[in-house]
Write an enzyme that holds these catalytic residues in place. Structure first.
Site, PDB file in Angstrom:
ATOM      1  N   GLN A   1     -30.557  55.845   7.819  1.00 12.84           N
ATOM      2  CA  GLN A   1     -31.281  54.846   8.608  1.00 12.84           C
ATOM      3  C   GLN A   1     -32.334  54.151   7.738  1.00 12.84           C
ATOM      4  O   GLN A   1     -33.106  54.811   7.042  1.00 12.84           O
ATOM      5  CB  GLN A   1     -31.954  55.510   9.807  1.00 12.84           C
ATOM      6  CG  GLN A   1     -30.991  56.001  10.869  1.00 12.84           C
ATOM      7  CD  GLN A   1     -30.422  54.886  11.737  1.00 12.84           C
ATOM      8  OE1 GLN A   1     -30.711  53.714  11.547  1.00 12.84           O
ATOM      9  NE2 GLN A   1     -29.601  55.263  12.712  1.00 12.84           N
TER      10      GLN A   1
ATOM     11  N   CYS B   1     -26.473  49.673  17.983  1.00 15.49           N
ATOM     12  CA  CYS B   1     -27.245  48.667  17.253  1.00 15.49           C
ATOM     13  C   CYS B   1     -26.830  47.255  17.644  1.00 15.49           C
ATOM     14  O   CYS B   1     -27.218  46.290  16.987  1.00 15.49           O
ATOM     15  CB  CYS B   1     -27.101  48.861  15.740  1.00 15.49           C
ATOM     16  SG  CYS B   1     -25.395  48.737  15.148  1.00 15.49           S
TER      17      CYS B   1
ATOM     18  N   CYS C   1     -44.700  35.303   5.355  1.00 15.48           N
ATOM     19  CA  CYS C   1     -43.840  35.206   4.178  1.00 15.48           C
ATOM     20  C   CYS C   1     -43.735  33.750   3.734  1.00 15.48           C
ATOM     21  O   CYS C   1     -43.368  32.881   4.544  1.00 15.48           O
ATOM     22  CB  CYS C   1     -42.459  35.753   4.492  1.00 15.48           C
ATOM     23  SG  CYS C   1     -41.278  35.556   3.136  1.00 15.48           S
TER      24      CYS C   1
ATOM     25  N   GLU D   1     -16.192  62.315  12.123  1.00 15.34           N
ATOM     26  CA  GLU D   1     -16.350  61.073  11.359  1.00 15.34           C
ATOM     27  C   GLU D   1     -15.067  60.821  10.570  1.00 15.34           C
ATOM     28  O   GLU D   1     -14.470  61.768  10.044  1.00 15.34           O
ATOM     29  CB  GLU D   1     -17.559  61.203  10.403  1.00 15.34           C
ATOM     30  CG  GLU D   1     -17.725  60.096   9.403  1.00 15.34           C
ATOM     31  CD  GLU D   1     -17.984  58.754  10.053  1.00 15.34           C
ATOM     32  OE1 GLU D   1     -17.183  57.847   9.808  1.00 15.34           O
ATOM     33  OE2 GLU D   1     -18.975  58.627  10.796  1.00 15.34           O
TER      34      GLU D   1
ATOM     35  N   CYS E   1     -35.127  37.427   7.711  1.00 18.02           N
ATOM     36  CA  CYS E   1     -35.878  37.568   8.965  1.00 18.02           C
ATOM     37  C   CYS E   1     -35.626  36.353   9.856  1.00 18.02           C
ATOM     38  O   CYS E   1     -35.337  35.266   9.367  1.00 18.02           O
ATOM     39  CB  CYS E   1     -37.380  37.669   8.706  1.00 18.02           C
ATOM     40  SG  CYS E   1     -37.899  39.118   7.771  1.00 18.02           S
TER      41      CYS E   1
ATOM     42  N   TYR F   1     -18.772  59.600  15.538  1.00 23.29           N
ATOM     43  CA  TYR F   1     -19.312  58.671  14.533  1.00 23.29           C
ATOM     44  C   TYR F   1     -20.566  59.290  13.897  1.00 23.29           C
ATOM     45  O   TYR F   1     -21.608  58.658  13.794  1.00 23.29           O
ATOM     46  CB  TYR F   1     -19.679  57.318  15.158  1.00 23.29           C
ATOM     47  CG  TYR F   1     -18.587  56.653  15.954  1.00 23.29           C
ATOM     48  CD1 TYR F   1     -17.668  55.800  15.337  1.00 23.29           C
ATOM     49  CD2 TYR F   1     -18.482  56.842  17.329  1.00 23.29           C
ATOM     50  CE1 TYR F   1     -16.678  55.158  16.067  1.00 23.29           C
ATOM     51  CE2 TYR F   1     -17.485  56.210  18.073  1.00 23.29           C
ATOM     52  CZ  TYR F   1     -16.586  55.378  17.438  1.00 23.29           C
ATOM     53  OH  TYR F   1     -15.603  54.760  18.163  1.00 23.29           O
TER      54      TYR F   1
END
Length: 460
Positions: free
Chosen positions: A290, A415, A79, A340, A88, A319
């Site tokens: 996602q 995550c 890039c 949720e 990034c 969740y």
């Protein structure tokens, strides 16, 4: 009076240093007289000359001035704006080294934060092609003189790095983004200035269905009046037939939240469609999905595998969001309950279940720690509990509720290795043991890593 200890480095000082480790955001870490210094862009094993830019109580930060001795893992970032853009962090590192780094991040977090040793952490499941994988992009708009700029923020700032294209996006997404910029200039749409709160066009959000090819363009505006919206939508959909939806989202708040609560369809449909492993999903402007569909299938299959489903189990999915993982589980379970706190997400989840004719998934609005005991009181026994919380991890009360209500096996999708490790420590204190952790690379070229963890109740 206590005198502060002298630091071995000062701001502005130049020093040569050897990198011996990585920070949690992929920065190189070296030491000066035992004092840790974080250097973005430096790789483990390299010898570099750096300039100290910040000194804190227990560490310092620096920027690389000269690469004195590189390592073989270093590559040239493809890039052209990589070193300015904050999107990034790892393009200077070959892909196998990225995967090794991410596994080590998980190991370190589990040991240091979780206090757990000897945990099996599998090699990271990576991608065959770790580029052009994202199905969503969000760009802020700005002005540079009389020219519209659009891109990502420079790390740690709100300075926009202007992009012609992003190599994490499919090329068609880049082309659509360029067209939006062109049309905004053509119709002289006032661009939002976050300093003054004036101007109209704030953000561009593009979503793409990887299997269907359908695209949604969301134009975030600082107010409801958007007279050129229909003309922009018409030209955009004429140029790109796969753009099935052009939506205006209204956000008048002065802050960092991108989307407001109100959305209006300018042209086309209110949703687009995509498919994960044969399951159909409708995606709206505000719904979560996602961002890496290819790896989402890998992640969800691993979660289902860890759940050990034979068709007789009752599963709790805390969740649950819009129900994507819930539906994967439902195909192999007797019954799945998704919980949720966001009502809109539950409505999307119910619609997705109906779309796929899945009848053994129930969705409930509420907090897991309150809903779960009520379900148990109704005589429902859960064989497996699945959690996929936000980066902040699980509320402790959720984990305590799992233990108190006899959930025998837990599959934890995370995550964030740091909050995962914290929660694994809590679960071990509540009588569970970590069986193994499988990291999955959902976000190549960045420091982020997703994990699926299998835990089971310790038999007394």
């Amino acid at each position: 009076m206590k005198i502060a200890a002298e630091k071995p480095v000062q701001v502005g000082q130049t020093v040569a240093i050897t990198i011996d480790n990585y920070g949690h955001e992929g920065e190189g870490v070296g030491r000066v007289d035992g004092f840790a210094v974080f250097i973005p862009g430096a790789l483990k094993g390299e010898h570099v000359r750096i300039k100290i830019t910040e000194v804190r109580k227990n560490f310092a930060r620096g920027e690389m001035v000269e690469l004195l001795k590189p390592v073989v893992e270093r590559i040239k970032p493809p890039c052209p704006v990589y070193h300015q853009c904050g999107g990034c962090q790892l393009q200077h590192m070959n892909y196998q080294a990225q995967l090794a780094l991410k596994r080590q991040q998980v190991v370190d977090a589990v040991e240091r934060i979780g206090g757990l040793s000897g945990v099996t952490v599998r090699p990271v499941l990576g991608m065959k092609d770790p580029w052009y994988y994202r199905n969503k992009v969000q760009y802020p708009f700005g002005m540079d003189g009389d020219r519209i700029v659009m891109g990502f923020y420079k790390k740690g700032t709100h300075q926009i790095v202007d992009l012609d294209s992003c190599q994490l996006q499919p090329m068609v997404t880049n082309w659509v983004a360029a067209k939006v910029r062109e049309l905004a200039a053509k119709y002289q749409v006032p661009i939002y200035d976050e300093q003054t709160g004036t101007g109209l066009l704030r953000h561009l959000l593009i979503k793409k269905g990887f299997k269907t090819g359908e695209m949604m363009v969301v134009l975030v505006t600082n107010g409801p009046d958007f007279p050129d919206g229909p003309k922009i939508a018409a030209e955009l959909m004429s140029a790109f037939p796969n753009v099935k939806s052009v939506v205006q989202n209204i956000n008048t708040n002065r802050g960092n939240v991108i989307l407001g609560r109100e959305t209006r369809v300018i042209a086309g449909e209110p949703t687009i469609n995509d498919i994960l492993d044969g399951l159909k999903f409708k995606i709206s402007a505000r719904s979560f999905f996602q961002v890496n569909p290819e790896q989402a299938e890998v992640l969800y299959h691993k979660a289902v595998e860890y759940a050990g489903l034979t068709g007789t189990e009752t599963v709790l999915d805390a969740y649950c969001g819009v129900g994507s993982l819930t539906l994967f589980l439902a195909r192999q379970a007797k019954e799945v309950y998704g919980i949720e706190v966001v009502p809109e997400a539950i409505r999307d989840a119910e619609a997705n279940a109906a779309l796929n004719q899945i009848q053994n998934a129930r969705f409930l609005v509420g907090e897991t720690e309150k809903v779960l005991p009520e379900l148990v009181k109704q005589g429902i026994h859960f064989d497996v509990g699945v959690v996929d919380p936000p980066r902040s991890g699980c509320e402790r009360s959720v984990l305590e509720s799992f233990a108190a209500n006899g959930v025998g096996r837990i599959v934890y999708v995370s995550c964030n290795p740091s909050t995962l490790a914290r929660d694994l420590k809590i679960l071990t204190e509540l009588g569970y043991e970590v069986r193994e952790i499988q990291p999955v690379d959902m976000f190549p070229q960045t420091y982020h890593v997703e994990c699926v963890t299998l835990m089971s109740k310790v038999e007394k």
